[in-house]
Enzyme design. Sequence first.
Site, PDB file in Angstrom:
ATOM      1  N   ARG A   6      20.925  53.940  10.217  1.00 31.15           N
ATOM      2  CA  ARG A   6      20.710  55.383  10.020  1.00 31.15           C
ATOM      3  C   ARG A   6      21.658  56.260  10.827  1.00 31.15           C
ATOM      4  O   ARG A   6      22.202  57.232  10.318  1.00 31.15           O
ATOM      5  CB  ARG A   6      19.268  55.762  10.377  1.00 31.15           C
ATOM      6  N   THR A   7      21.824  55.944  12.098  1.00 29.86           N
ATOM      7  CA  THR A   7      22.633  56.846  12.934  1.00 29.86           C
ATOM      8  C   THR A   7      24.064  56.872  12.408  1.00 29.86           C
ATOM      9  O   THR A   7      24.645  57.935  12.204  1.00 29.86           O
ATOM     10  CB  THR A   7      22.574  56.421  14.416  1.00 29.86           C
TER      11      THR A   7
ATOM     12  N   LYS B  27      39.537  41.772  22.436  1.00 29.13           N
ATOM     13  CA  LYS B  27      40.656  41.230  23.230  1.00 29.13           C
ATOM     14  C   LYS B  27      40.489  41.566  24.700  1.00 29.13           C
ATOM     15  O   LYS B  27      41.371  41.291  25.507  1.00 29.13           O
ATOM     16  CB  LYS B  27      41.980  41.825  22.736  1.00 29.13           C
TER      17      LYS B  27
ATOM     18  N   ARG C   7      28.172  54.882  19.691  1.00 26.54           N
ATOM     19  CA  ARG C   7      27.014  54.108  20.158  1.00 26.54           C
ATOM     20  C   ARG C   7      27.545  52.912  20.930  1.00 26.54           C
ATOM     21  O   ARG C   7      28.510  52.261  20.505  1.00 26.54           O
ATOM     22  CB  ARG C   7      26.175  53.624  18.966  1.00 26.54           C
TER      23      ARG C   7
ATOM     24  N   HIS D 287      19.253  58.865  23.606  1.00 30.12           N
ATOM     25  CA  HIS D 287      19.620  58.937  22.190  1.00 30.12           C
ATOM     26  C   HIS D 287      19.310  60.360  21.708  1.00 30.12           C
ATOM     27  O   HIS D 287      18.396  60.583  20.930  1.00 30.12           O
ATOM     28  CB  HIS D 287      18.815  57.903  21.407  1.00 30.12           C
TER      29      HIS D 287
HETATM   30  C1  NCD Z   1      16.780  53.583  17.233  1.00 31.71           C
HETATM   31  C2  NCD Z   1      17.866  53.214  18.211  1.00 31.71           C
HETATM   32  O1  NCD Z   1      18.942  52.740  17.818  1.00 31.71           O
HETATM   33  O2  NCD Z   1      17.628  53.445  19.393  1.00 31.71           O
HETATM   34  N1  NCD Z   1      17.213  53.633  15.913  1.00 31.71           N
HETATM   35  C3  NCD Z   1      17.799  54.769  15.435  1.00 31.71           C
HETATM   36  O3  NCD Z   1      18.798  55.239  15.944  1.00 31.71           O
HETATM   37  N2  NCD Z   1      17.212  55.360  14.395  1.00 31.71           N
HETATM   38  C4  NCD Z   1      15.528  52.839  17.421  1.00 31.71           C
HETATM   39  C5  NCD Z   1      15.536  51.339  17.420  1.00 31.71           C
HETATM   40  O4  NCD Z   1      16.572  50.690  17.292  1.00 31.71           O
HETATM   41  O5  NCD Z   1      14.432  50.789  17.535  1.00 31.71           O
END
Ligand code: NCD
Length: 308
Positions: free
Chosen positions: A57-58, A86, A107, A135
């Site tokens: 999703r992100t 590397k 991320r 997050h």
């Molecule tokens: C979450 C994350 O990556 O922290 N997912 C997200 O971004 N929607 C939650 C998770 O991974 O459980």
Amino acid sequence: MDFKGLDILNGYQFTNQQLNHIMNTAAEYEKRVKRGEVIHDLDGCVVASLFFEPSTRTRLSFEAAINRTGARCISMADAKASSQAKGETLEDTISTVDGYVDVIVMRHPEKGAAVRAADIAVHPVINGGDGAGQHPTQALLDIYTMRKEKGHIGGQTITFLGDLKYGRTVHSLGYFMQQLGNRMIFASPDELKMPEEITADLRARGADIVETGDVREALAQSDFVYVTRVQRERFPDQESYERVKGSYIVDNELLKCAKKDITILHPLPRVDEIATEVDSYPGAAYFRQAHNGMYLRMALLGLVTGRV
Ligand code: NCD
């Protein structure tokens, strides 16, 4: 309100006015997309989408947001296919990518990685999750969803249920709840409690927090329940994961104890912590929540580039 050049790093960097402005900007984008407008706000911009950790999703909602605002995207979705494999440092990767783009979305599995990237990059860095740290973009879409679902936000009670230790989304959302005047109930197995430093910090800021193991009692008082997955990948070993997995499941039976009209949120992905039978419950908002992420991320891109 000027967001141009701003890094989006955590859940405690915004004023209430800024939170409202972000939500209002997302609502504007939602209207524009829904009426079929082809948006050119970010024409000419290039955005990097760097994902050193799995994401559905992100990453995809950011990339959809990049496309829908008129920007272009360069992406790295598999760290193994990059020079990280590397032995390149994060710092060197960021210094390089910063010269290619106008915004960096990232991320990374290490807590603090987004701050390190922002210290180096000239362009704004948006934290799409840093290990068990923060997050913020998820928490922003969470409050946008809460406001949409109930018509307002503030003066409500929310239960955070699940892995509050490693779940980074609740680490950011807790701060927004405190700021917006929502009472919080933390319900988790003992091993997965909210880190003491966060609970203490929230309380020092005036948060109203109750910690409990009694989920039924918590749900009976709550306008929202925010469920999180046990973050298997962050456990030191398999046995400690096995001990807590499956320790809470939201199903129709449990919801009989909940306040009428409770809204159920989850950042997704879910494993087994919400039974699929709950999906047809009117208050089950988690897929709407995931859709809202795109509008919210369009707003962030528009704001940090100074194009809206
Ligand atoms: C979450 C994350 O990556 O922290 N997912 C997200 O971004 N929607 C939650 C998770 O991974 O459980």
